[in-house]
Design a protein around this motif. Structure first.
Motif, short mmCIF file in Angstrom:
data_model
loop_
_atom_site.label_atom_id
_atom_site.label_comp_id
_atom_site.label_asym_id
_atom_site.label_seq_id
_atom_site.Cartn_x
_atom_site.Cartn_y
_atom_site.Cartn_z
N GLN A 157 10.59 3.96 4.64
CA GLN A 157 10.01 5.59 4.51
C GLN A 157 9.83 5.19 2.56
N ARG A 158 10.70 3.90 2.23
CA ARG A 158 10.81 3.36 1.22
C ARG A 158 9.84 2.25 0.92
N VAL A 159 9.35 2.00 1.82
CA VAL A 159 8.41 0.48 1.65
C VAL A 159 6.45 1.70 1.06
N ALA A 160 6.39 2.45 1.91
CA ALA A 160 5.27 3.04 1.63
C ALA A 160 5.33 3.86 -0.33
N GLU A 161 5.85 4.35 -0.53
CA GLU A 161 6.40 4.11 -1.83
C GLU A 161 5.91 3.00 -3.11
N ALA A 162 7.37 2.06 -2.51
CA ALA A 162 6.94 1.06 -3.16
C ALA A 162 6.30 -0.05 -3.53
N TRP A 163 5.78 -0.53 -1.75
CA TRP A 163 4.86 -1.34 -2.40
C TRP A 163 3.30 -0.74 -0.93
N PRO A 164 2.31 0.16 -1.98
CA PRO A 164 1.87 0.95 -1.14
C PRO A 164 0.40 0.05 -0.14
N GLN A 165 0.49 -0.85 -0.54
CA GLN A 165 -0.35 -2.10 -0.21
C GLN A 165 -0.18 -2.95 1.27
N GLY A 166 1.16 -2.45 1.20
CA GLY A 166 1.31 -3.13 2.58
C GLY A 166 0.46 -2.20 3.88
#
Ligand SMILES: CC(C)(COP(=O)(O)OP(=O)(O)OC[C@H]1O[C@@H](n2cnc3c(N)ncnc32)[C@H](O)[C@@H]1OP(=O)(O)O)[C@@H](O)C(=O)NCCC(=O)NCCS
Length: 368
Positions: free
Chosen positions: A318-327
């Motif tokens: 869940q945190r990835v989408a916010e922290a690293w949205p280019q992933g």
């Protein structure tokens, strides 16, 4: 074809990428990138020379040695030897790569011989090496070699398999490399989080941080990192428990930051005891913005069976989408026999992308 025109020499790790020594290092790293790119058919595992340089600098925990095979000025092969300094002092970790146009001329063998002799001269008695294999081959039958663990196989005709077996290595273990598209489906993640939290019950809470562990959890986190080194299945790989303390955690964090990398950590805290009992780590490098790596995930044995693994991993996704949205793609590695972790990964949406083979060779005792 004769190999006499190919020179093999140590390549010192330079201070900077400027000047001739830096240019040599850059060329060697780009050769490694090319070889990896040709194996996977994409550039997801490309690492900049600058990041590699930071990751290769000698420190209290590890030292890296390089050799270059050159045809004139052109880098056509490389061997990298990494030695750990605080634990596992019997081991040397070796990586050999040869440019496709220069293969089957004995260059790989010569590079390995250099690294092997050097490791032996420093008293290392075991060499470990890894090779990479995309999915898409028959997993059983006459054309595969089986890992010593009995689980996992590789195509027997692969150059890496032929080279490693011809060089006296044993295929100890096969890891599965899996990938999943990100950002993950938010609805699915929310359901998984809610289900896992309910099953975990009131005895556990999540703790999370970005890049640097809060000081209050440092010792607990160091203990988890240490346990990770032996709690994952290792087959017959000669690997002893790593020695971790707060200073090593800080060293790893600083090292990642010097490589311009970022990390997201979610840990499970056991409320009655106050201790951390599980953790999961994601890493990301802005130089490869679409790619995210799943690193360690561990739940201490006494706390397994409460869905903590799924809980911490789903929360970090869940945190990835916010922290690293280019992933866009998340990669992970698991021992083929690690069915608990593979089950969690499949539930999260991972599918097999390929395999990583762990090879081991026992060296003869070094001469006095
Ligand atoms: C594996 C690799 C390093 C081999 O380099 P190389 O210079 O071609 O290897 P060599 O010419 O020194 O081969 C040494 C022996 O390995 C075996 N071998 C290597 N490649 C082989 C192939 N494609 N087919 C059959 N045997 C092979 C042979 O026994 C060979 O001896 P021979 O030529 O006298 O028969 C190269 O293919 C490579 O860079 N692959 C990608 C990176 C990689 O997987 N590295 C990890 C290896 S554990």
């Amino acid at each position: 074809m004769p190999t006499t025109s190919i020179t093999i020499a140590p390549l010192p790790i330079p201070e900077t990428l400027h000047g001739p020594a830096g240019a040599d290092f850059t060329a060697s790293v780009e050769l490694a990138n090319l070889v990896t790119c040709l194996i996977w058919g994409n550039n997801d595992f490309w690492v900049s020379p600058a990041a590699k340089l930071e990751g290769s600098r000698a420190n209290d925990y590890a030292v890296t040695y390089l050799w270059a095979a050159k045809d004139g000025d052109r880098h056509v092969g490389r061997a990298l030897l990494e030695l750990s300094l605080q634990d596992n002092e019997q081991n040397g970790y070796v990586f050999v790569a040869v440019h496709p146009e220069y293969r089957r001329r004995g260059i790989g063998r010569r590079l390995l011989a250099e690294a092997e002799a050097f490791a032996g001269s420093l008293g290392r008695t075991t060499l470990q090496a890894w090779s990479e294999h995309p999915a898409g081959f028959e997993l059983e039958g006459p054309d595969v070699v089986q890992a010593e663990t009995g689980i996992g196989s590789l195509p027997a005709a692969s150059p890496a398999v032929r080279f490693a077996t011809a060089s006296g290595f044993r295929l100890e273990q096969v890891e599965r490399r899996s990938s999943m598209p990100i950002p993950a489906d938010p609805g699915l993640l929310a359901d998984q989080l809610a289900g896992a939290a309910a099953k975990a019950g009131g005895s556990y809470r999540l703790v999370e941080w970005t890049d640097n562990c809060p000081a209050e959890y440092l010792d607990h986190y160091a203990a988890l990192r240490q346990r990770m080194s032996t709690d994952v299945p290792l087959g017959e790989l000669d690997y002893e428990e790593e020695a971790w303390d707060a200073a090593r955690v800080r060293h790893k964090e600083a090292n990642l930051q010097r490589m311009n990398g970022r990390s997201l950590v979610v840990a499970a805290r056991h409320v009655p005891s106050g201790g951390l009992v599980g953790h999961t780590v994601l890493e990301w490098f802005p130089e490869q913005p679409e790619v995210v790596f799943q690193e360690d995930t561990l739940v201490l044995r006494a706390h397994r069976g409460h869905n903590l693994g799924l809980w911490i991993k789903a929360r970090n996704l869940q945190r990835v989408a916010e922290a690293w949205p280019q992933g866009r793609r998340l990669y992970t590695w698991n021992a083929a026999e690690n069915s608990n972790m593979l089950d969690i990964n499949i539930a999260l949406g991972f599918t097999p992308a390929g395999y990583e083979a762990a090879w081991q060779k026992k060296l003869h005792a070094a001469r006095p």
